[in-house]
Design an enzyme around this catalytic site. Structure first.
Site, mmCIF file in Angstrom:
data_model
loop_
_atom_site.group_PDB
_atom_site.id
_atom_site.type_symbol
_atom_site.label_atom_id
_atom_site.label_comp_id
_atom_site.label_asym_id
_atom_site.label_seq_id
_atom_site.Cartn_x
_atom_site.Cartn_y
_atom_site.Cartn_z
ATOM 1 N N HIS A 172 -15.982 55.362 20.259
ATOM 2 C CA HIS A 172 -14.259 54.998 21.064
ATOM 3 C C HIS A 172 -13.164 54.481 20.076
ATOM 4 O O HIS A 172 -12.672 54.843 19.776
ATOM 5 C CB HIS A 172 -14.715 54.089 22.542
ATOM 6 C CG HIS A 172 -14.673 54.907 23.471
ATOM 7 N ND1 HIS A 172 -15.726 55.044 23.991
ATOM 8 C CD2 HIS A 172 -14.132 55.460 24.646
ATOM 9 C CE1 HIS A 172 -16.030 55.230 25.007
ATOM 10 N NE2 HIS A 172 -14.651 56.092 25.432
ATOM 11 N N ARG B 281 -6.561 55.017 29.586
ATOM 12 C CA ARG B 281 -7.743 54.336 30.208
ATOM 13 C C ARG B 281 -7.758 52.966 30.077
ATOM 14 O O ARG B 281 -7.256 51.762 29.340
ATOM 15 C CB ARG B 281 -8.989 54.511 28.737
ATOM 16 C CG ARG B 281 -8.647 56.135 28.232
ATOM 17 C CD ARG B 281 -9.696 56.061 26.808
ATOM 18 N NE ARG B 281 -10.793 57.215 27.333
ATOM 19 C CZ ARG B 281 -9.970 57.901 26.128
ATOM 20 N NH1 ARG B 281 -9.083 57.791 25.100
ATOM 21 N NH2 ARG B 281 -10.955 58.866 26.073
ATOM 22 N N ARG C 23 -6.874 56.567 35.782
ATOM 23 C CA ARG C 23 -7.475 56.693 35.367
ATOM 24 C C ARG C 23 -8.548 55.173 35.520
ATOM 25 O O ARG C 23 -8.428 53.780 35.174
ATOM 26 C CB ARG C 23 -8.830 57.038 34.527
ATOM 27 C CG ARG C 23 -9.577 57.644 34.560
ATOM 28 C CD ARG C 23 -10.869 58.058 33.496
ATOM 29 N NE ARG C 23 -11.117 56.834 32.463
ATOM 30 C CZ ARG C 23 -11.485 57.694 31.305
ATOM 31 N NH1 ARG C 23 -11.642 58.643 30.660
ATOM 32 N NH2 ARG C 23 -11.488 56.718 30.517
ATOM 33 N N GLU D 95 -16.356 66.068 34.197
ATOM 34 C CA GLU D 95 -16.818 65.770 33.359
ATOM 35 C C GLU D 95 -18.528 65.659 33.450
ATOM 36 O O GLU D 95 -19.539 64.790 32.282
ATOM 37 C CB GLU D 95 -16.078 64.597 32.548
ATOM 38 C CG GLU D 95 -16.528 62.417 33.530
ATOM 39 C CD GLU D 95 -15.939 62.140 32.901
ATOM 40 O OE1 GLU D 95 -15.458 61.555 31.454
ATOM 41 O OE2 GLU D 95 -15.724 61.050 33.384
ATOM 42 N N ASN E 34 -15.076 65.123 26.317
ATOM 43 C CA ASN E 34 -15.950 63.827 25.780
ATOM 44 C C ASN E 34 -17.610 63.737 26.383
ATOM 45 O O ASN E 34 -18.532 63.886 25.401
ATOM 46 C CB ASN E 34 -15.587 63.071 25.463
ATOM 47 C CG ASN E 34 -13.984 63.384 24.634
ATOM 48 O OD1 ASN E 34 -13.115 64.079 24.289
ATOM 49 N ND2 ASN E 34 -13.222 61.843 24.755
ATOM 50 N N ASP E 35 -16.980 63.673 27.746
ATOM 51 C CA ASP E 35 -18.307 63.660 28.466
ATOM 52 C C ASP E 35 -18.899 64.397 29.191
ATOM 53 O O ASP E 35 -20.190 65.266 28.665
ATOM 54 C CB ASP E 35 -18.198 62.583 29.679
ATOM 55 C CG ASP E 35 -18.684 60.928 29.640
ATOM 56 O OD1 ASP E 35 -19.344 61.090 28.887
ATOM 57 O OD2 ASP E 35 -17.410 60.834 29.733
ATOM 58 N N ARG F 116 -22.909 62.029 23.481
ATOM 59 C CA ARG F 116 -21.734 61.942 21.335
ATOM 60 C C ARG F 116 -21.119 60.899 20.397
ATOM 61 O O ARG F 116 -20.763 61.065 19.998
ATOM 62 C CB ARG F 116 -20.837 61.736 23.468
ATOM 63 C CG ARG F 116 -20.271 60.238 23.358
ATOM 64 C CD ARG F 116 -19.642 59.866 24.374
ATOM 65 N NE ARG F 116 -18.549 60.116 24.037
ATOM 66 C CZ ARG F 116 -16.982 59.350 25.384
ATOM 67 N NH1 ARG F 116 -17.396 59.494 26.911
ATOM 68 N NH2 ARG F 116 -15.975 59.621 24.853
ATOM 69 N N CYS G 54 -7.937 65.777 29.624
ATOM 70 C CA CYS G 54 -7.755 64.711 28.815
ATOM 71 C C CYS G 54 -8.918 64.445 27.865
ATOM 72 O O CYS G 54 -9.044 63.673 27.159
ATOM 73 C CB CYS G 54 -7.787 63.376 30.123
ATOM 74 S SG CYS G 54 -8.982 63.669 30.977
HETATM 75 C C1 PEP Z 1 -14.015 62.651 28.833
HETATM 76 O O1 PEP Z 1 -15.064 61.930 28.741
HETATM 77 O O2 PEP Z 1 -14.089 62.868 27.818
HETATM 78 C C2 PEP Z 1 -13.060 61.015 28.899
HETATM 79 C C3 PEP Z 1 -11.600 61.304 28.419
HETATM 80 O O3 PEP Z 1 -13.295 60.432 29.431
HETATM 81 P P1 PEP Z 1 -13.795 58.727 27.988
HETATM 82 O O4 PEP Z 1 -13.714 59.635 26.326
HETATM 83 O O5 PEP Z 1 -13.209 58.108 28.039
HETATM 84 O O6 PEP Z 1 -15.502 58.838 28.434
HETATM 85 MG MG MG Z 2 -15.783 60.040 30.031
#
Ligand code: PEP
Ligand code: MG
Length: 593
Positions: free
Chosen positions: A202, A309, A345, A448, A471-472, A482, A519
């Site tokens: 993050h 977020r 979200r 995700e 990302n997830d 990740r 996203c």
């Molecule tokens: C994702 O998982 O792609 C996402 C946008 O959420 P985060 O990165 O906040 O888990």
């Molecule tokens: Mg996510």
């Protein structure tokens, strides 16, 4: 690389390679996070059960620290040679020291104090004994004890404490958590350098979004940078240069000027519409975590916020913000981006985003696999006192602004139905209280998890939109954490399995007449733009600095050509070949730096 680099009168230039996770070049002093003294509160234990719990926590923290140290030693040995690895190995001896462990547990049992206080006091005694020594080598070992103490306490506390940075500096830390970022004065941060982490941590996402260079994966970085060093960092190459020579500085200034010019050229594009050459409209929105990012997003041409977020607001206090406090914060964002939309979200906590005080009072306990644990919608559905104030605040905003509700970490249709029931209940109560809201507010889900992608048909019948969270999705599909640099080479959004899930999601959504955004970071990756466009993605929600580049690409191509390209890629079965093809295709239209 020595653990404690000796200070020299004329410091020598030293180049260290890490993983560049946010581009940009800066030079400045370091701010080393672990130098902030840890505040340990003493707490009295009232029962034998509590003594047992504290003992268990201690063993857990020691075992986590051991594991972390082990990884670092392997890493250090390959990157910096045996000598450095051996120094880190000496930390093991401190961690395994029987006298230290027995002494700490004895203190908990005899004085009935919490483990943090007992451990801290035992370690301080050890440290002071070394400091009193006449032998320079032994005095130096006090630093190692302090280092281990900090590591174990961080694991016990589960987070770093807040940070006050006085002058513009490069933040150097062993790990940078969302709570650290939320608590520092960001205007003072020139760059981030971290021992752990990867592109998808993050802090890396926030760094890119704030246009701050960042480097991850430099083993024991807090151990060898001194407070009085000068640091030059190149976030693109992942290069850290300690005490650079004049000629090096000049070289980097030239490079930085070239990058700034390139960026200025792209910013001119920000005011042009986001359409393909054959006039297909594509929505281009931004991901934001904090209200102050909205202006940046607008300047880069964002036409809305595709991912807000909201959970970031939970890291600046110990308590859950009230409905009214949330309403005020959401309003600041919605007002600023008006008349465009904000996709809000709901709190996506858990995983690596743990506001400890807020969650422990709601039943959060340490988890071995937090990314597979109590996260996001799972917490909301169980803890209505956590979820309802947020839903009510969003509904209230919807009376005057275009906001949409997006649910994170969905794995089943049932979770959506349960959430919709709660939303309906909130609406009913607001009506009774004569508080206005938009009854037609849209509700969408993040796709995700592989489960959500596989259930896209059924989910599309329940919701108004999808947003793909790569990302997830990538970590769950490829079983690759990740945030773990060790498995970073496996973690690719261009893996054919990931691409097929994305394609399936888009097809299902369109079959049911709902739009699909993305996203996840993949939407910010220039190499993915033509492919995603060709697959039919309706909205790219990206990091603000990436928006002009994405728009430039979209404006350079015909939709039909993108479609053909996507068909070709979807028929391929090898990640490396796909990565090469998308890079080659992109470079025809854009210089990707
Ligand atoms: C994702 O998982 O792609 C996402 C946008 O959420 P985060 O990165 O906040 O888990
Ligand atoms: Mg996510």
């Amino acid at each position: 690389m020595p653990l404690s680099r000796k200070k020299k009168e004329t410091p020598e230039e030293l180049i260290i390679k890490g993983l560049g996770v946010s581009p940009g070049i800066v030079i400045g002093p370091p701010y080393i996070l672990h130098t902030a003294p840890l505040q340990i509160a003493e707490r009295k234990l009232n029962s034998h059960k509590e003594v047992e719990q504290e003992t268990e926590r201690f063993h857990q923290a020691l075992s986590i620290t051991r594991e972390q140290l082990n990884h670092q030693i392997q890493d250090a040995k390959t990157k910096y040679g045996k000598e450095y690895g051996a120094i880190l190995e000496s930390h093991f001896l401190i961690l395994e020291d029987e006298e230290m462990i027995r002494g700490t547990l004895k203190l908990v049992q005899s004085s009935h104090v919490n483990i943090e206080a007992a451990f801290s006091s035992v370690m301080d005694k050890f440290k002071n004994n070394f400091l009193k020594s006449n032998n320079e080598y032994l005095r130096e070992r006090a630093t190692d004890i302090e280092d281990i103490k900090r590591r174990v306490l961080n694991n016990l506390l589960g987070q770093h404490k807040s940070v006050t940075v006085e002058e513009p500096s490069i933040l150097v830390a062993d790990s940078i958590k969302p709570s650290d970022i939320a608590n520092i004065d960001r205007s003072k941060i020139l760059g981030f350098i971290s021992e752990g982490g990867s592109t998808l941590s993050h802090f890396a996402i926030v760094a890119r979004s704030l246009n701050i260079p960042a480097i991850a994966g430099i083993a024991n970085v807090t151990g060898f940078i001194h407070d009085d060093d000068k640091i030059l960092m190149d976030g693109h190459k992942g290069e850290l240069i300690i005490n650079p020579e004049e000629s090096t500085i000049e070289k980097y200034i030239k490079k930085s000027e070239r990058l700034i010019k390139e960026r200025a050229d792209l910013e001119l594009i920000a005011r042009l519409p986001c359409v393909t050459k054959d006039e297909k409209n594509v929505a281009l929105t931004a991901n934001v975590e904090l209200p102050e990012e909205v202006d940046k997003a607008l300047n880069q041409g964002a036409e809305g916020i595709g991912l807000y977020r909201t959970e970031y607001m939970l890291f600046s206090g110990r308590e859950l913000p009230t409905e009214e406090q949330q309403y005020q914060q959401y309003r600041r964002i919605a007002e600023r981006i008006h008349p465009h939309k904000v996709t809000m979200r709901t709190f996506d906590v858990g995983g690596d985003k743990i506001p400890l005080e807020i969650l422990s009072s709601r039943g959060y306990v340490h988890e071995d696999n937090p990314f597979l644990g109590w996260r996001a919608i799972r917490i909301g559905l169980e803890c209505h006192d956590f979820f309802v104030p947020q839903l009510r605040a969003i509904l209230r905003i919807s009376a005057s602004f275009h906001v949409e509700i997006m649910l994170p970490m969905i794995v089943s249709v049932d979770e959506v139905r349960q959430t919709k029931k709660i939303v309906e209940q909130c609406k009913k109560e607001l009506k009774q209280e004569k508080i206005p809201f938009n009854d037609a507010i849209k509700i969408g889900v993040m796709v995700e998890t592989p489960a959500a992608a596989m259930m896209a048909d059924e989910l599309a019948e329940e919701v108004d939109f999808f947003s793909i969270g790569t990302n997830d999705l990538v970590q769950y599909t490829l079983a690759a954490d990740r945030g773990n640099p060790k498995v970073a080479p496996l973690y690719s959004c261009f893996h054919p399995a990931v691409l097929r899930l994305i394609h399936r999601t888009i097809e299902s959504a369109h079959k049911h007449g709902i739009p699909v955004a993305m996203c996840g970071e993949m939407a910010s990756n220039p190499y993915a733009v033509i492919l995603l466009l060709g697959m039919g993605l309706d909205e790219f929600s990206a990091l603000p600095p990436m928006l002009p580049k994405i728009k430039k690409l979209i404006r350079s191509i015909q939709f039909n050509d993108a479609k053909k390209f996507a068909e070709k890629i979807l028929a391929m079965n090898n990640t490396a070949d796909i990565e090469k093809s998308v890079a080659d295709e992109t470079k025809k239209f854009l210089s990707v730096t």
